[in-house]
Design an enzyme around this catalytic site. Structure first.
Site, mmCIF file in Angstrom:
data_model
loop_
_atom_site.group_PDB
_atom_site.id
_atom_site.type_symbol
_atom_site.label_atom_id
_atom_site.label_comp_id
_atom_site.label_asym_id
_atom_site.label_seq_id
_atom_site.Cartn_x
_atom_site.Cartn_y
_atom_site.Cartn_z
ATOM 1 N N TYR A 177 -9.848 5.107 -12.261
ATOM 2 C CA TYR A 177 -9.614 5.818 -10.995
ATOM 3 C C TYR A 177 -9.417 7.316 -11.202
ATOM 4 O O TYR A 177 -8.949 7.988 -10.284
ATOM 5 C CB TYR A 177 -8.344 5.291 -10.314
ATOM 6 C CG TYR A 177 -8.214 3.798 -10.214
ATOM 7 C CD1 TYR A 177 -9.042 3.065 -9.383
ATOM 8 C CD2 TYR A 177 -7.238 3.121 -10.937
ATOM 9 C CE1 TYR A 177 -8.902 1.697 -9.274
ATOM 10 C CE2 TYR A 177 -7.087 1.749 -10.833
ATOM 11 C CZ TYR A 177 -7.930 1.049 -10.008
ATOM 12 O OH TYR A 177 -7.786 -0.306 -9.899
ATOM 13 N N CYS A 185 -12.882 2.376 -28.841
ATOM 14 C CA CYS A 185 -14.226 2.843 -29.140
ATOM 15 C C CYS A 185 -14.914 3.213 -27.839
ATOM 16 O O CYS A 185 -15.871 2.565 -27.392
ATOM 17 C CB CYS A 185 -14.984 1.788 -29.923
ATOM 18 S SG CYS A 185 -14.167 1.462 -31.474
ATOM 19 N N GLY A 222 0.794 -1.227 0.000
ATOM 20 C CA GLY A 222 0.000 0.000 0.000
ATOM 21 C C GLY A 222 0.821 1.269 0.000
ATOM 22 O O GLY A 222 0.255 2.368 -0.025
ATOM 23 N N PRO A 274 5.099 -4.533 -0.557
ATOM 24 C CA PRO A 274 4.834 -3.438 -1.504
ATOM 25 C C PRO A 274 4.743 -3.934 -2.948
ATOM 26 O O PRO A 274 5.488 -4.829 -3.348
ATOM 27 C CB PRO A 274 6.067 -2.540 -1.326
ATOM 28 C CG PRO A 274 7.154 -3.464 -0.881
ATOM 29 C CD PRO A 274 6.492 -4.561 -0.086
ATOM 30 N N GLY A 275 3.823 -3.367 -3.688
ATOM 31 C CA GLY A 275 3.729 -3.674 -5.121
ATOM 32 C C GLY A 275 3.983 -2.405 -5.905
ATOM 33 O O GLY A 275 5.065 -2.179 -6.454
ATOM 34 N N TYR A 323 0.298 -1.555 -12.230
ATOM 35 C CA TYR A 323 -1.121 -1.741 -12.557
ATOM 36 C C TYR A 323 -1.457 -1.223 -13.953
ATOM 37 O O TYR A 323 -2.494 -0.604 -14.176
ATOM 38 C CB TYR A 323 -2.015 -1.081 -11.488
ATOM 39 C CG TYR A 323 -1.794 -1.694 -10.122
ATOM 40 C CD1 TYR A 323 -2.171 -3.011 -9.862
ATOM 41 C CD2 TYR A 323 -1.188 -0.972 -9.095
ATOM 42 C CE1 TYR A 323 -1.955 -3.586 -8.619
ATOM 43 C CE2 TYR A 323 -0.968 -1.538 -7.847
ATOM 44 C CZ TYR A 323 -1.357 -2.837 -7.619
ATOM 45 O OH TYR A 323 -1.141 -3.413 -6.386
HETATM 46 C C1 LIG Z 1 -2.402 -8.629 0.258
HETATM 47 C C2 LIG Z 1 -1.824 -7.524 -0.541
HETATM 48 N N1 LIG Z 1 -0.531 -7.227 -0.391
HETATM 49 C C3 LIG Z 1 0.050 -6.257 -1.123
HETATM 50 C C4 LIG Z 1 -0.665 -5.519 -2.038
HETATM 51 C C5 LIG Z 1 0.072 -4.477 -2.825
HETATM 52 O O1 LIG Z 1 -0.457 -3.232 -2.722
HETATM 53 P P1 LIG Z 1 0.328 -1.982 -3.334
HETATM 54 O O2 LIG Z 1 0.541 -2.246 -4.760
HETATM 55 O O3 LIG Z 1 -0.595 -0.853 -3.077
HETATM 56 O O4 LIG Z 1 1.616 -1.871 -2.587
HETATM 57 C C6 LIG Z 1 -2.016 -5.783 -2.219
HETATM 58 C C7 LIG Z 1 -2.819 -4.991 -3.170
HETATM 59 O O5 LIG Z 1 -3.962 -5.096 -3.249
HETATM 60 C C8 LIG Z 1 -2.611 -6.811 -1.444
HETATM 61 O O6 LIG Z 1 -3.911 -7.108 -1.592
HETATM 62 N N1 LIG Z 2 -5.172 -1.567 -9.447
HETATM 63 C C1 LIG Z 2 -5.192 -0.362 -8.716
HETATM 64 C C2 LIG Z 2 -5.165 -0.400 -7.246
HETATM 65 C C3 LIG Z 2 -5.556 -1.670 -6.567
HETATM 66 C C4 LIG Z 2 -4.413 -2.179 -5.752
HETATM 67 C C5 LIG Z 2 -4.515 -3.612 -5.443
HETATM 68 N N2 LIG Z 2 -5.722 -3.945 -4.731
HETATM 69 C C6 LIG Z 2 -4.378 0.752 -9.345
HETATM 70 O O1 LIG Z 2 -4.168 0.773 -10.475
HETATM 71 O O2 LIG Z 2 -3.960 1.667 -8.762
#
Ligand SMILES: Cc1ncc(COP(=O)(O)O)c(C=O)c1O
Ligand SMILES: N[C@@H](CCCC[NH3+])C(=O)O
Length: 430
Positions: free
Chosen positions: A332, A359, A245, A288-289, A387
Site C-alpha cells: 500500500y 530477495c 474502518g 473496529p480493527g 495488519y
Molecule cells: C466486516 C468488517 N468489519 C471490520 C473490519 C475492520 O476494518 P478496520 O481494521 O479498518 O477497522 C473489516 C475490514 O476489512 C471488515 O471487513
Molecule cells: N490489510 C490492510 C487493509 C485492509 C483492511 C481489511 N479489509 C492494511 O494493512 O491496511
C-alpha cells in the site's frame, strides 16, 4: 500510550510498556512485534465506554483480521468487546481463546457451505450474510445442525469512499456485501425472513478502511434508511452495525478521531436516520480493527548491514525482517515512523533508506533521518500493530516472528517465534 524514553548514557532509550526496547530485542530476538498491553486494554475500554455512553444498547466487536493472536482476542473480550471473525481459522483462534460463541460474528466473502456449517455448529452469535446464495446454504446448515441462527445482512450501500482504492469495500466495484442498488439486499432479506431457521436481526455495512471522517458512514446511513423504507416491507431491524474502518495516524499529519469522537460523530445521525426505522431498543454496533491495535504495536529489527551510497550522508540500511513481517509498505506504499531504539531523540546524522532482507527490492522506509547506525543496532517501527503479524508470510522461508506483550516493565511472549521445524511441519517427506 505507555511509551516512554528513559535517560541512558546514549541519551534517552525507548521503552514500551515499561520495558527497554533494546532489552526486548536482546531477550526475545528480532524481528519482534511488541505491544503495549495497557494501551490495547485502554483502547478497547475507550471504545466500549464511548459508545455505551452515547446509545442505550451497543456492541463493539474487535475485527480479528487486524491482529489475530489468541492473546489479543482474550484481551479484547476481557475488556468487553465482541469479535468479528472472517474465516474458520479466525473462528478457531477465538474458540482457542475461550471466547463464547455468542460473542462472535462470522463474516467473510464467498463463504463455503461447509464453513457456514462449521460456524453454525460452533454456535456463533451471528452470521453476516454476504451474498444471496449464502441464505440457502445457511438454511441447509441450520437444518443439519437442528439450530436457528441469528443473521445480519451485510449490505453494500453504494457509498463512494474516499480512501485508497485498495481499502474500499463499498460502491460499484466492490466484491463485498449485498448491493442495495441492484435488489440483491432485498432478495436476501426476503429469503432470510421466509425461513424459520433464520432470525434476521439487522443490517450491517462496512465501507472501507483507514477512514478519517464520519462523512461516508452518514452517507451510508441515508442509503440504508432509504432501503428500509423501500424494501423492508414492515420489517424493523433490531440491530445495526456500521462496520469498522476507523483510521489511525501513521505519522505526522492529520490526527485520527478518538473513540469518543467517533461515538459523537456516528450516534446522532444513527439516532436521526436509522433508529426511527428500527425496532424499539435497537442495538448499535461498530467493528473496529486497525484503530484498536495499530498505535500500540511496534516492530523491532536489528540492523544487518549499512552500505554507503554515493550521496554523502545517505546509506542503504538492511534490517533482519521486512516484507514477510510487514507487507504494508510494499502493498500500500504505507509509511511508518522509524526510531533508533537506543536513542530515539539523538540528533540525526544519516539519511537511511531502510530495506528488508528478502530477495526483493523491499524498500520499507525510504529516507529516514536517523543517528549514525551500525550493524547490530535496534530500530523500532511505530504503529505497526495492525495488519502486520496477521498478514505475515514465510517468504524466503523465514520463520514468522514472535509477539510479545509488555506491561509494567514485564514482557511475556504471546506468540512464540516459529522455528525451522514449524516450517517443515506440513511438508511431505521428499
Ligand atoms: C466486516 C468488517 N468489519 C471490520 C473490519 C475492520 O476494518 P478496520 O481494521 O479498518 O477497522 C473489516 C475490514 O476489512 C471488515 O471487513
Ligand atoms: N490489510 C490492510 C487493509 C485492509 C483492511 C481489511 N479489509 C492494511 O494493512 O491496511
Amino acid at each position: 500510550m505507555n511509551v516512554t524514553t528513559e535517560g541512558t548514557r546514549h541519551g534517552a532509550a525507548l521503552r514500551i510498556g515499561g520495558c527497554s526496547a533494546v532489552e526486548l530485542a536482546r531477550e526475545h530476538g528480532t524481528p519482534l512485534y511488541v505491544y503495549d498491553e495497557d494501551g490495547l486494554r485502554r483502547h478497547c475500554r475507550d471504545y466500549r465506554t464511548a459508545l455505551a455512553a452515547a446509545w442505550p444498547r451497543t456492541t463493539v466487536a474487535y475485527a480479528v483480521k487486524a491482529f489475530g493472536a489468541a492473546a489479543m482476542l482474550r484481551l479484547a473480550v476481557e475488556e468487553g468487546l465482541d469479535l468479528d471473525v472472517a474465516s474458520v481459522g479466525e473462528l478457531a483462534t477465538a474458540r482457542h481463546a475461550r471466547v463464547p460463541g455468542e460473542r462472535i460474528t462470522f463474516h467473510g466473502v464467498a463463504k463455503r457451505p461447509e464453513e457456514l456449517a462449521a460456524a453454525v455448529r460452533a454456535g456463533v452469535g451471528t452470521v453476516a450474510v454476504d451474498a444471496v446464495d449464502e441464505v440457502a446454504d445457511l438454511i441447509d446448515a441450520c437444518r443439519s445442525a437442528g439450530a436457528r441462527q441469528r443473521v445480519l445482512l451485510r449490505v453494500n450501500p453504494g457509498t463512494d469512499v474516499a480512501t485508497d482504492a485498495r481499502y474500499r469495500t463499498s460502491g460499484d466495484e466492490t466484491k463485498f456485501g449485498l448491493p442495495i442498488a441492484d435488489g440483491s439486499a432485498r432478495a436476501a432479506l426476503r429469503a432470510a425472513l421466509a425461513s424459520p431457521s433464520l432470525i434476521v436481526e439487522g443490517v450491517h455495512f462496512h465501507l472501507g478502511s483507514q477512514l478519517m471522517t464520519a462523512g461516508p458512514y452518514v452517507d451510508a446511513m441515508h442509503r440504508v434508511a432509504a432501503f428500509l423504507d423501500r424494501d423492508a416491507q414492515g420489517w424493523r431491524p433490531a440491530r445495526i452495525v456500521l462496520g469498522g474502518g476507523m483510521g489511525v495516524r501513521y505519522g505526522p499529519g492529520a490526527q485520527a478521531p478518538t473513540p469518543a469522537e467517533w461515538a459523537a460523530a456516528l450516534v446522532p445521525p444513527f439516532a436521526e436516520l436509522l433508529a426511527p426505522r428500527c425496532a424499539d431498543g435497537v442495538s448499535l454496533g461498530i467493528e473496529p480493527g486497525r484503530s484498536v491495535v495499530a498505535a500500540h504495536g511496534w516492530t523491532l529489527y536489528r540492523v544487518g548491514a549499512v552500505k554507503p551510497r554515493s550521496t554523502p550522508g545517505e546509506a542503504t540500511v538492511v534490517v533482519d525482517g521486512g516484507l514477510s513481517d510487514n507487507p504494508r509498505p510494499l502493498m500500500y506504499s504505507a509509511t511508518h515512523e522509524v526510531l533508533a531504539a537506543a536513542a530515539p531523540a539523538a540528533a540525526a546524522t544519516l539519511l537511511a533508506h531502510v530495506y528488508g532482507r528478502h530477495c526483493e527490492t523491499d524498500l520499507l522506509f525510504p529516507a529516514v533521518a536517523l543517528p549514525g547506525l551500525r550493524r547490530g543496532d535496534v530500530l523500532a517501527v511505530r504503529a505497526t500493530g495492525a495488519y502486520t503479524h496477521s498478514m505475515a508470510s514465510n517468504y524466503n522461508r523465514f520463520p514468522r516472528s514472535a509477539v510479545v506483550f509488555a506491561r509494567d516493565g514485564v514482557s511475556r511472549v504471546v506468540v512464540r517465534r516459529e522455528t525451522a521445524e514449524d516450517l517443515l511441519r506440513a511438508e511431505v517427506p521428499a
